[in-house]
Design an enzyme around this catalytic site. Structure first.
Site, mmCIF file in Angstrom:
data_model
loop_
_atom_site.group_PDB
_atom_site.id
_atom_site.type_symbol
_atom_site.label_atom_id
_atom_site.label_comp_id
_atom_site.label_asym_id
_atom_site.label_seq_id
_atom_site.Cartn_x
_atom_site.Cartn_y
_atom_site.Cartn_z
ATOM 1 C CE LYS A 79 -3.519 2.503 2.493
ATOM 2 N NZ LYS A 79 -4.617 2.414 3.436
ATOM 3 C CE LYS B 93 -6.031 1.981 -0.582
ATOM 4 N NZ LYS B 93 -6.437 1.990 0.784
HETATM 5 C C1 PBG Z 1 -7.023 3.794 5.221
HETATM 6 C C2 PBG Z 1 -7.540 3.543 3.850
HETATM 7 C C3 PBG Z 1 -7.423 4.435 2.792
HETATM 8 C C4 PBG Z 1 -8.044 3.842 1.696
HETATM 9 C C5 PBG Z 1 -8.536 2.609 2.108
HETATM 10 N N1 PBG Z 1 -8.199 2.421 3.453
HETATM 11 C C6 PBG Z 1 -6.871 5.799 2.735
HETATM 12 C C7 PBG Z 1 -5.600 6.097 3.390
HETATM 13 O O1 PBG Z 1 -4.710 5.260 3.517
HETATM 14 O O2 PBG Z 1 -5.473 7.248 3.799
HETATM 15 C C8 PBG Z 1 -8.136 4.483 0.352
HETATM 16 C C9 PBG Z 1 -9.096 3.896 -0.617
HETATM 17 C C10 PBG Z 1 -9.432 4.775 -1.756
HETATM 18 O O3 PBG Z 1 -8.814 5.837 -1.989
HETATM 19 O O4 PBG Z 1 -10.361 4.416 -2.490
HETATM 20 N N2 PBG Z 1 -7.018 2.770 6.113
#
Ligand code: PBG
Length: 334
Positions: free
Chosen positions: A204, A259
């Site tokens: 991520k 991601k």
């Molecule tokens: C945080 C989380 C995020 C997303 C999913 N879980 C955002 C972040 O890390 O700040 C982003 C998903 C998206 O942008 O569609 N636990």
């Protein structure tokens, strides 16, 4: 390069295999099926609520009764799974995110309701503290603003167990703390949840594409000008993603996630070829918004752009894709 064929033009004409639509379908290396798509759902407190999300046109925050209706729709259109994300009121946020493991909390209640009515439907929960912290970070913060790893893991373990208790099929830790998969797996085994699956957000990235999501769960304001670069990955790195995946698998993850998706196809492919495990890709909120905004003019065709984008994510090696387009695509594919 290896010799691919003994033949050459005119014996070999590449266009021969492209001149018929049925043939192109039969020979396509990649297929897009609704069963590989996962719909993210934003859940809010209350009843009969449906709140538009300005940053995500077409997507609403839903109270649990409306989540049930949404799941029925998903199911009827061939979608097998949804990922739940909470948007809770400020009074339930705190510096220690204690609401995250409340056994009667919003997500825990929502999971129970969905599994009561649709026992076969796959429910994926987000194991992360950012919707619950007053500062919008994914962890416990010390006085100097650092995110404490092991202290955060202790809470993630409680949150994960509360989701398993509610009947969640797949727990998806999206926090990027070190060692959290091992800690969660240990707790699940200890509590006889041998079959609860862990989908690790292994790779991520600290991405600029999450803005609309943060607006949707209400962490954008809390976060202010701070970022998540001390725990989420640097987008300039790919080898590091392999180390993250390797670690998470050894700690007990069943599935891994990359991601965002579209700008990270090389990462998806690299993971897929190195580890023979199902790779999930999250086509994130910013990617969704970019397509929505760019296709408003109709110069780009939304349906065609979306089908191409998701097919390419599959081509790179993703087995399943989380996308805000899931339901729409499932309708198109029907
Ligand atoms: C945080 C989380 C995020 C997303 C999913 N879980 C955002 C972040 O890390 O700040 C982003 C998903 C998206 O942008 O569609 N636990």
């Amino acid at each position: 390069m290896k010799k691919l064929s003994q033949q050459s033009y005119p014996n070999l004409r590449m266009r021969r295999l492209r001149n018929n639509k049925n043939l192109r379908s039969m020979l396509s290396e990649t297929k897009l099926y609704s069963e590989n798509l996962i719909q993210p759902i934003f859940v809010i407190e209350g009843k009969q609520k449906k709140q538009r999300i300005n940053s995500l046109p077409g997507i609403n925050r839903l109270s649990i009764d409306n989540v049930i209706k949404e799941v029925r729709k998903l199911k009827n259109n061939g979608i097998k799974a949804a990922a739940l994300f909470p948007s809770i009121s400020n009074k339930n946020k705190s510096s220690d995110a204690a609401e995250s493991y409340n056994s009667n909390g919003l997500i825990q209640t929502c999971v129970k309701k969905i599994k009561d009515i649709f026992p076969e439907f796959i429910v994926i929960t987000d194991v992360a503290l950012d919707p619950y912290t007053s500062h919008g970070q994914d962890g416990i913060m010390n006085k100097s603003g650092n995110i404490l790893n092991d202290e955060t893991n202790d809470i993630l373990v409680k949150q994960a167990l509360s989701h398993a208790n509610s009947g969640a099929d797949i727990l998806a830790p999206s926090d990027m703390m070190d060692g959290r998969i091992r800690a969660i797996r240990k707790e699940l085994e200890k509590n006889n949840y041998h079959d609860t699956k862990i989908l690790a957000y292994a790779a991520k990235y600290a991405s600029n594409y999450y803005g609309p999501f943060r607006e949707a769960v209400g962490s954008l304001k809390s976060l202010g000008k701070s970022d998540k670069k001390t725990y989420q990955m640097d987008f300039r790195n790919r080898n590091e993603a392999l180390r993250e995946v390797d670690l998470d698998l050894r700690e007990g993850a069943d599935l891994v996630m990359v991601k965002p998706a579209m700008p990270y196809l090389d990462v998806i492919m690299n993971i897929k070829t190195n580890f023979k495990v199902p790779v999930f890709a999250y086509h994130v909120s910013g990617e969704y918004l970019m397509i929505k905004s760019a296709t408003k003019t109709k110069i780009l065709n939304e349906k065609q752009i979306v089908l191409e984008s998701l097919s390419c994510i599959r081509r790179a090696g993703a087995t399943c894709i989380l996308t805000y387009y899931a339901l729409e695509v499932a309708k198109w594919l029907k």
